[in-house]
Scaffold this active site. Structure first.
Site, PDB file in Angstrom:
ATOM      1  N   ASP A 171       0.866  -1.164   0.000  1.00 19.58           N
ATOM      2  CA  ASP A 171       0.000   0.000   0.000  1.00 19.58           C
ATOM      3  C   ASP A 171       0.914   1.228   0.000  1.00 19.58           C
ATOM      4  OD1 ASP A 171      -2.401   1.610   0.486  1.00 19.58           O
ATOM      5  OD2 ASP A 171      -1.626   1.811   2.526  1.00 19.58           O
ATOM      6  N   ASP A 230      -0.110   5.173   0.975  1.00 21.17           N
ATOM      7  CA  ASP A 230      -0.314   6.116   2.080  1.00 21.17           C
ATOM      8  C   ASP A 230      -0.345   5.391   3.422  1.00 21.17           C
ATOM      9  OD1 ASP A 230      -1.291   8.910   0.765  1.00 21.17           O
ATOM     10  OD2 ASP A 230      -2.019   7.218  -0.413  1.00 21.17           O
TER      11      ASP A 230
END
Length: 221
Positions: A12, A14
């Site tokens: 991922d 953020d």
């Protein structure tokens, strides 16, 4: 030859690879201010991130008053324009990340990104952080017709990275649900943007620092 139990490790973006909260907070509060709303503290914004910029604006509007599709349509381009212009003013990689990525690459592992951030924004951020050559695949929130926690974006990112046995690294329930739906193991970082205690995410491993990532992946392998 790959000297590692996983051919691909996807991440991922953020709250996992980088602490983007300062710049996301600034963009959200810029949009809210233009719409006559009060600012939201950065610590609160950290728990609103993970479903894309549009959802971030929706949560910001909801936290400060009325929310409607018309208001989201009004504020969304304001937020995006500001964020594009200030995407890495204060965003930084998490401590130990670069060394962990170097170790994985040296082991022959292909690195990918699977995020709900818009693909254009994600590529802009990757370029700003100097990661153009680190990740061989990037799938954003608008790359496919569906987004996480649907497993399709993660499976697509893995396929674009060359396929093979894979693991996913994230920071939220969206990430762990995505990995579970895709049938692959998941490592969750404890320092990200989760909206709940990290021990409730259902990850296969938790890490408190990126120094722990490679040992955690080896243990899963």
């Amino acid at each position: 030859m790959i000297d590692f139990p996983f051919a691909v490790v996807a991440f991922d973006l953020d709250g996992t690879l980088a602490d983007t909260a300062p710049d996301l907070t600034a963009a959200l509060n810029h949009a809210l201010g233009r719409m006559g709303r009060p600012p939201i503290p950065a610590e609160d914004v950290r728990h609103m991130v993970g479903h894309g910029a549009r959802a971030l604006l929706q949560k910001g509007l909801s936290a400060t008053g009325e929310v409607s599709e018309a208001l989201i349509e009004e504020g969304f381009p304001i937020l995006l324009d500001y964020y594009y212009a200030h995407i890495a003013d204060h965003t930084r990689p998490f401590d130990g990340l670069e060394a962990a990525l170097d170790t994985l690459a040296a082991r022959g592992v292909k690195l990918a990104i699977c995020t709900n951030k818009l693909e254009g924004l994600s590529r802009e951020l990757v370029d700003a952080l100097g990661w153009q050559d680190r990740f061989v695949a990037l799938v954003g929130g608008d790359t496919l017709p569906v987004r996480k926690p649907d497993p399709a974006p993660l499976l697509e990112a893995i396929a674009r990275a060359g396929g093979g046995r894979a693991a996913f690294v994230g920071d939220s329930i969206t990430d762990t649900d995505t990995a579970r739906a895709a049938g692959i193991p998941c490592v969750a970082v404890t320092f990200g943007f989760s909206d709940r205690p990290v021990d409730q995410l259902g990850a296969d491993r938790l890490i408190d620092h990126f120094d722990e990532l490679v040992p955690a992946l080896l243990a899963l392998g």
